[in-house]
Design an enzyme around this catalytic site. Structure first.
Site, mmCIF file in Angstrom:
data_model
loop_
_atom_site.group_PDB
_atom_site.id
_atom_site.type_symbol
_atom_site.label_atom_id
_atom_site.label_comp_id
_atom_site.label_asym_id
_atom_site.label_seq_id
_atom_site.Cartn_x
_atom_site.Cartn_y
_atom_site.Cartn_z
ATOM 1 N N HIS A 184 18.846 -8.635 14.622
ATOM 2 C CA HIS A 184 19.787 -8.038 13.686
ATOM 3 C C HIS A 184 20.363 -9.076 12.731
ATOM 4 O O HIS A 184 20.707 -8.747 11.594
ATOM 5 C CB HIS A 184 20.898 -7.328 14.450
ATOM 6 C CG HIS A 184 20.396 -6.206 15.303
ATOM 7 N ND1 HIS A 184 19.383 -5.380 14.882
ATOM 8 C CD2 HIS A 184 20.739 -5.796 16.545
ATOM 9 C CE1 HIS A 184 19.144 -4.492 15.835
ATOM 10 N NE2 HIS A 184 19.940 -4.717 16.847
ATOM 11 N N ARG A 327 3.743 4.231 6.941
ATOM 12 C CA ARG A 327 2.838 4.124 8.093
ATOM 13 C C ARG A 327 3.434 4.851 9.289
ATOM 14 O O ARG A 327 4.612 4.688 9.603
ATOM 15 C CB ARG A 327 2.599 2.649 8.440
ATOM 16 C CG ARG A 327 1.602 2.446 9.569
ATOM 17 C CD ARG A 327 1.314 0.985 9.801
ATOM 18 N NE ARG A 327 2.444 0.274 10.381
ATOM 19 C CZ ARG A 327 2.478 -1.044 10.586
ATOM 20 N NH1 ARG A 327 1.449 -1.795 10.212
ATOM 21 N NH2 ARG A 327 3.527 -1.620 11.135
ATOM 22 N N GLU A 427 -7.990 -2.453 10.217
ATOM 23 C CA GLU A 427 -7.514 -3.673 10.864
ATOM 24 C C GLU A 427 -8.272 -4.016 12.133
ATOM 25 O O GLU A 427 -7.858 -4.892 12.895
ATOM 26 C CB GLU A 427 -6.009 -3.576 11.145
ATOM 27 C CG GLU A 427 -5.548 -2.286 11.736
ATOM 28 C CD GLU A 427 -4.031 -2.155 11.769
ATOM 29 O OE1 GLU A 427 -3.325 -3.174 11.715
ATOM 30 O OE2 GLU A 427 -3.543 -1.015 11.860
ATOM 31 N N ASP A 451 -4.020 -8.119 11.933
ATOM 32 C CA ASP A 451 -4.788 -7.688 13.098
ATOM 33 C C ASP A 451 -6.283 -7.848 12.878
ATOM 34 O O ASP A 451 -7.027 -8.129 13.827
ATOM 35 C CB ASP A 451 -4.463 -6.227 13.449
ATOM 36 C CG ASP A 451 -3.320 -6.123 14.443
ATOM 37 O OD1 ASP A 451 -3.107 -7.078 15.209
ATOM 38 O OD2 ASP A 451 -2.629 -5.085 14.458
ATOM 39 N N ARG A 461 -2.776 -15.117 18.106
ATOM 40 C CA ARG A 461 -2.100 -16.141 17.309
ATOM 41 C C ARG A 461 -0.787 -16.592 17.922
ATOM 42 O O ARG A 461 -0.201 -17.588 17.500
ATOM 43 C CB ARG A 461 -1.860 -15.649 15.883
ATOM 44 C CG ARG A 461 -1.050 -14.387 15.791
ATOM 45 C CD ARG A 461 -0.895 -13.947 14.359
ATOM 46 N NE ARG A 461 -0.341 -12.606 14.296
ATOM 47 C CZ ARG A 461 0.219 -12.104 13.213
ATOM 48 N NH1 ARG A 461 0.310 -12.832 12.139
ATOM 49 N NH2 ARG A 461 0.681 -10.883 13.219
ATOM 50 N N CYS A 498 -2.377 -5.013 2.668
ATOM 51 C CA CYS A 498 -0.960 -5.017 2.998
ATOM 52 C C CYS A 498 -0.611 -6.061 4.054
ATOM 53 O O CYS A 498 0.552 -6.215 4.408
ATOM 54 C CB CYS A 498 -0.503 -3.638 3.471
ATOM 55 S SG CYS A 498 -1.251 -3.112 5.026
#
Length: 590
Positions: A184, A327, A427, A451, A461, A498
């Site tokens: 946050h 998405r 992906e 991905d 990764r 993207c």
């Protein structure tokens, strides 16, 4: 985490200690402790509601919802029941009962090794501090009280309550040992444009004796007690950055057009509704990726249809007619949400129940989201993007469900967007290799390079022993991207990028050369990518891409791309190192 350079005196925040009463209580003291618990919970809930109201006025509804969730958690009957049971069964004080219950929750979240849930552990401890503070008679103070002058703040972490008090006039920048992009504090830092770095590891042990610091949010770097030479360089870099962004602001309305007239659509990636403002500020042609899973990750319960509709509608309205690609739920792997359930620990979560697979397994959740999306589509150019599509069967099942939901809404008399566009994220190698078949059944492609690289190279990764093998320039990755772009072009459907490659200057030339005409990225990356595009020729980009596809190794590709970029990218690099006389520079862990 939040770009920019901050220079100023150091203030280190240490956790505030509390003097707790003895742990054990006498049997006759149990009713009194239970009464104290009830009073503290009520007072802490009221205090949380007040904090929510103040945050709503100062930071807007998105951050206020976080503190509203805190207030709801304080009033959770299970918390009350668990703490009361400990008082009655173990005869311990109310303070220790609350700490046992909530520390148990926080520890379990942290042991899941998930960055998003680790950030939620900070929420639990924030609630714990609020309740225990009521029990021991401590009123929550503001860490801003410790700032005699505008300062660079270093802390183990900032609780959501602390983050709600951030003031750019007094906090020049901040760094935390824990946390990450999903925390946050990261949300608020980005909203207030405060330079910030999270997840730096053990920084406080070095910082307690420091008097001054340089914080570089773009490089994830803090330099303690910089030498005069280093300080001068960073001050010059900060001024250059400010001047550069003033120019970028003036250029935000200019189209991203190459020198030989090829126009590229630059879109923004967002996770939170408020980021749409930054997309408009930096001249995004639309939103290319709105990650909806954060609606679930930040809530104690799964968001309702109405809550989702309001979030989607706000973004669509704020873009004022520009496209918004949303998405569907992308939970699983490294993103787990306790609010939805059904996502237990898996031995290999990246290959497990995640993304579209999870949505198809939980049709009641998926239907709720699709209803909200379709309702919001009546307000503007909303497009739906399905994540991690692997097979044509998955796509068809999702499309059929979308059709069923649309028919339900029409039967209810709801307005929907006619001709709504449906796309898939490419992906995984499976969908890339079948791109020619997918192109016949969808309206657009969006390549998720993060991905795609992971699955193509079989590299996690986040695993430090193999992370060096994760390389966007690997020829296998480039060839898959080229195959997807070619399939989209043959069918005449748009194909954008993207993932992280979409906003990295090093790969802009290559992607344009392949024929990519839509790039989506975090809003703050838009200005420099726009400037680069306006300084290159598309025919040069095509030659570079063709040459890159002939190379054998990632190293050769990187050398080519760096060489090709030099004439077009004249910006001076900002300093990241330090002089010998500096205290050690501390970088954020990857």
């Amino acid at each position: 985490m939040s770009p920019g350079i901050a220079i100023g005196p150091v203030v280190v925040l240490d956790p505030q200690g509390m003097r707790l009463p003895p742990r054990k209580i006498a049997p006759e003291a149990v009713p009194g402790e239970v009464a104290r618990l009830e009073q503290a919970l009520a007072a802490a809930a009221a205090e949380g509601a007040q904090a929510e109201a103040e945050a709503r006025q100062r930071l807007g509804p998105q951050y206020a919802e976080i503190l509203a969730a805190h207030a709801a958690m304080i009033e959770d009957p299970q918390l009350r029941a668990d703490a009361r049971a400990r008082i009655e069964q173990h005869r311990i004080s109310a303070e220790h009962a609350v700490i046992e219950v909530l520390e148990g929750h926080a520890d379990r979240l942290e042991r899941l090794s998930d960055s998003h849930l680790a950030a939620r552990a900070a929420d639990v401890r924030d609630i714990e501090a609020r309740i225990v503070g009521q029990l021991v008679g401590l009123r929550p103070g503001s860490f801003l009280d410790d700032l005699a002058t505008p300062s660079v703040v270093l802390a183990h972490d900032l609780t959501p309550s602390d983050a709600a008090q951030l003031d750019p006039r007094r906090v020049l920048g901040f760094a935390t040992e824990s946390g990450g992009r999903a925390s946050h504090t990261a949300i608020v830092a980005a909203a207030l444009e405060i330079p910030a770095v999270a997840g730096m590891g053990a920084v406080l042990v070095h910082a307690r004796s420091a008097r001054q610091a340089v914080l570089d949010g773009e490089e994830g770097l803090v330099v303690l007690d910089p030498s005069p030479a280093t300080l001068a360089r960073y001050r010059a870099a900060a001024e250059a950055r400010s001047a550069r962004y003033r120019t970028f602001s003036e250029e935000s309305s200019l189209p991203a057009v190459t020198l030989d007239g090829v126009e590229i659509a630059l879109w923004g990636n967002i996770e939170f509704v408020e980021e749409a403002t930054a997309c408009r500020k930096w001249g995004a042609a639309g939103i290319g990726l709105y990650r909806t899973e954060f609606l679930y990750l930040r809530s104690a319960a799964a968001p309702t249809e109405e809550e989702q509709y309001e979030a989607y509608a706000e973004v669509v309205r704020s873009l004022q007619g520009r496209p918004v690609v949303i998405r569907t739920l992308d939970l699983g792997a490294d993103k787990l949400a306790a609010s939805v359930g059904g996502l237990g620990a898996e031995s290999n979560p990246a290959l497990g129940l995640r993304s579209l697979r999870f949505s198809l397994r939980r049709p009641e959740l998926f239907r709720t989201q699709l209803r909200a999306l379709l309702r919001a589509s009546a307000l503007g150019d909303l497009r739906i993007l399905l994540p991690l599509v692997t097979t044509l069967d998955e796509l068809r099942r999702a499309r059929d469900l979308l059709g069923e939901v649309a028919a339900e809404l029409r039967a209810e008399g709801r307005s929907l967007r006619e001709g709504l566009l449906l796309g898939i994220m490419v992906e995984v190698p499976a969908s890339a290799l079948m791109a020619d078949r997918f192109a016949k059944e969808v309206d657009f492609f969006s390549i998720g390079t993060n991905d795609l690289i992971q699955y193509t190279l079989a590299v996690d990764r986040t695993n430090e022993t193999v992370a060096h093998l994760y390389n966007a320039a690997d020829p296998a990755v480039l060839r898959l991207i080229a195959k997807v772009v070619e399939a989209a072009a043959a069918r005449g459907i748009p194909c954008g990028v993207c993932g992280s490659m979409g906003g990295e200057l090093l790969y802009t030339l290559f992607l344009l050369g392949l024929g990519v005409r839509e790039l989506s990225m975090p809003p703050h990356q838009l200005p420099e990518v726009r400037r680069l595009i306006r300084g290159i020729r598309a025919d040069h980009a095509r030659a570079v891409a063709a040459r890159a596809l002939e190379l054998d190794t990632a190293g050769e590709v990187l050398d080519l791309l760096k060489s090709a970029l030099k004439p077009a990218d004249a910006a001076e690099p900002e300093p990241t190192g330090s002089e010998d006389r500096d205290r050690p520079a501390i970088e954020a862990t990857p």
